[in-house]
Design a protein around this motif. Structure first.
Motif, mmCIF file in Angstrom:
data_model
loop_
_atom_site.group_PDB
_atom_site.id
_atom_site.type_symbol
_atom_site.label_atom_id
_atom_site.label_comp_id
_atom_site.label_asym_id
_atom_site.label_seq_id
_atom_site.Cartn_x
_atom_site.Cartn_y
_atom_site.Cartn_z
ATOM 1 N N ILE A 93 0.837 -1.205 0.000
ATOM 2 C CA ILE A 93 0.000 0.000 0.000
ATOM 3 C C ILE A 93 0.869 1.252 0.000
ATOM 4 N N ASP A 94 1.922 1.235 0.809
ATOM 5 C CA ASP A 94 2.865 2.366 0.832
ATOM 6 C C ASP A 94 3.490 2.582 -0.531
ATOM 7 N N LEU A 95 3.891 1.490 -1.172
ATOM 8 C CA LEU A 95 4.505 1.594 -2.492
ATOM 9 C C LEU A 95 3.530 2.180 -3.503
ATOM 10 N N TYR A 96 2.308 1.734 -3.451
ATOM 11 C CA TYR A 96 1.290 2.266 -4.381
ATOM 12 C C TYR A 96 1.081 3.758 -4.161
ATOM 13 N N LEU A 97 1.018 4.167 -2.909
ATOM 14 C CA LEU A 97 0.760 5.578 -2.599
ATOM 15 C C LEU A 97 1.913 6.470 -3.061
ATOM 16 N N VAL A 98 3.154 6.045 -2.824
ATOM 17 C CA VAL A 98 4.288 6.905 -3.197
ATOM 18 C C VAL A 98 4.469 6.968 -4.715
ATOM 19 N N THR A 99 4.033 5.907 -5.432
ATOM 20 C CA THR A 99 4.150 5.957 -6.896
ATOM 21 C C THR A 99 3.138 6.914 -7.519
ATOM 22 N N GLN A 100 2.166 7.345 -6.733
ATOM 23 C CA GLN A 100 1.194 8.310 -7.236
ATOM 24 C C GLN A 100 1.700 9.751 -7.103
ATOM 25 N N LEU A 101 2.828 9.905 -6.396
ATOM 26 C CA LEU A 101 3.397 11.233 -6.176
ATOM 27 C C LEU A 101 4.507 11.516 -7.185
ATOM 28 N N LYS A 102 4.932 12.765 -7.250
ATOM 29 C CA LYS A 102 6.008 13.169 -8.145
ATOM 30 C C LYS A 102 7.069 13.924 -7.355
ATOM 31 N N GLY A 103 8.267 13.948 -7.909
ATOM 32 C CA GLY A 103 9.332 14.690 -7.258
ATOM 33 C C GLY A 103 10.414 13.772 -6.731
ATOM 34 N N ILE A 104 11.496 14.370 -6.286
ATOM 35 C CA ILE A 104 12.661 13.633 -5.834
ATOM 36 C C ILE A 104 12.377 12.854 -4.558
ATOM 37 N N ILE A 105 11.556 13.418 -3.677
ATOM 38 C CA ILE A 105 11.227 12.728 -2.424
ATOM 39 C C ILE A 105 10.421 11.471 -2.714
ATOM 40 N N ALA A 106 9.484 11.579 -3.673
ATOM 41 C CA ALA A 106 8.673 10.422 -4.053
ATOM 42 C C ALA A 106 9.559 9.332 -4.659
ATOM 43 N N LEU A 107 10.526 9.742 -5.494
ATOM 44 C CA LEU A 107 11.443 8.778 -6.104
ATOM 45 C C LEU A 107 12.284 8.077 -5.050
ATOM 46 N N PHE A 108 12.814 8.846 -4.119
ATOM 47 C CA PHE A 108 13.622 8.284 -3.044
ATOM 48 C C PHE A 108 12.783 7.320 -2.192
ATOM 49 N N SER A 109 11.562 7.730 -1.901
ATOM 50 C CA SER A 109 10.675 6.888 -1.088
ATOM 51 C C SER A 109 10.350 5.584 -1.807
ATOM 52 N N THR A 110 10.142 5.658 -3.113
ATOM 53 C CA THR A 110 9.842 4.457 -3.900
ATOM 54 C C THR A 110 10.993 3.469 -3.862
ATOM 55 N N VAL A 111 12.209 3.984 -4.061
ATOM 56 C CA VAL A 111 13.393 3.121 -4.035
ATOM 57 C C VAL A 111 13.561 2.493 -2.660
ATOM 58 N N LEU A 112 13.356 3.283 -1.622
ATOM 59 C CA LEU A 112 13.506 2.788 -0.252
ATOM 60 C C LEU A 112 12.497 1.690 0.055
ATOM 61 N N ILE A 113 11.244 1.910 -0.319
ATOM 62 C CA ILE A 113 10.204 0.914 -0.044
ATOM 63 C C ILE A 113 10.440 -0.352 -0.857
ATOM 64 N N LEU A 114 10.890 -0.201 -2.108
ATOM 65 C CA LEU A 114 11.211 -1.369 -2.924
ATOM 66 C C LEU A 114 12.323 -2.198 -2.280
ATOM 67 N N PHE A 115 13.323 -1.514 -1.744
ATOM 68 C CA PHE A 115 14.423 -2.204 -1.071
ATOM 69 C C PHE A 115 13.900 -2.967 0.161
ATOM 70 N N ILE A 116 13.053 -2.299 0.930
ATOM 71 C CA ILE A 116 12.478 -2.952 2.116
ATOM 72 C C ILE A 116 11.610 -4.132 1.713
#
Length: 209
Positions: A93-116
């Motif tokens: 759910i977290d991954l889905y939510l962050v992929t709906q956002l844009k910007g560097i923070i969203a990109l960083f969050s996506t990579v972090l959640i994917l790693f987790i």
């Protein structure tokens, strides 16, 4: 020579028949638990039998032992399994939510959640062999597979390669599903995990691998 070939054929036939029996037992016990409550205890029991096979007990009858392990660990394993599943759902759910956002923070969050998520998947895989190999507290079952994941990069890679090959084989031959869907990946994960446990025990006592 022909006698030796006959023995090999007999051993192979016995191995295939045992594998089919175990896989059908796994599917039967999943259904017995109404699928939702049957999947985790049936899978842990599957790992318990594959562990026994890897320790040299392949020729022994297993159904009664499988069923006993299933009943004995039913609620404990369901608790562990659904806690892990809840964590996985939360991450998705977290991954889905962050992929709906844009910007560097969203990109960083996506990579972090994917790693987790990757760590989570391997931890879930290690949960089953860890549960049947060690007698631990409920709390340790929750976090020890995660620690093993972090310190086992080589084994994670071996698991990935082996499971990818198994998945590809079953994809190409879907007729294997009723006969090997559970046993083949469980056997591979259990084998890799047991080898890793031996290495960790050697490292802890300072011996040679």
């Amino acid at each position: 020579m022909f006698s030796r070939l006959g023995e090999l054929f007999t051993d192979a036939s016995l191995w295939i028949w045992k594998t089919i029996q175990l896989n059908l037992s796994w599917l039967l016990h999943i259904v017995m638990g109404g699928v939702v409550l049957g999947i985790f205890p049936a899978t842990v029991s599957l790992f318990a039998i594959t562990r026994k096979w890897l320790q040299g007990g392949r020729d022994e009858p297993f159904f009664s032992e499988y069923h006993h392990y299933y009943k004995k660990n039913f609620w404990k394993v369901n608790s562990l399994g659904w806690i892990y599943s809840s964590v996985g759902l939360f991450l998705w759910i977290d991954l889905y939510l962050v992929t709906q956002l844009k910007g560097i923070i969203a990109l960083f969050s996506t990579v972090l959640i994917l790693f987790i998520l990757i760590l989570y998947v391997f931890s879930f895989l290690y949960l089953f062999p860890y549960y049947v190999h060690f007698d631990q507290s409920f709390k340790r079952y929750l976090y020890q597979p995660f620690i093993i994941t972090i310190i086992s990069f080589k084994q994670n890679l071996i698991l990935t390669i082996g499971l990818t090959m198994v998945g590809y084989l079953i994809y190409q031959m879907p007729g294997l599903i009723p006969f090997a869907l559970g046993v083949m990946p469980a056997y591979w994960v259990m084998k890799v995990s047991m080898n890793r446990y031996k290495q960790l025990q050697v490292e802890m006592i300072g011996g040679e691998s």
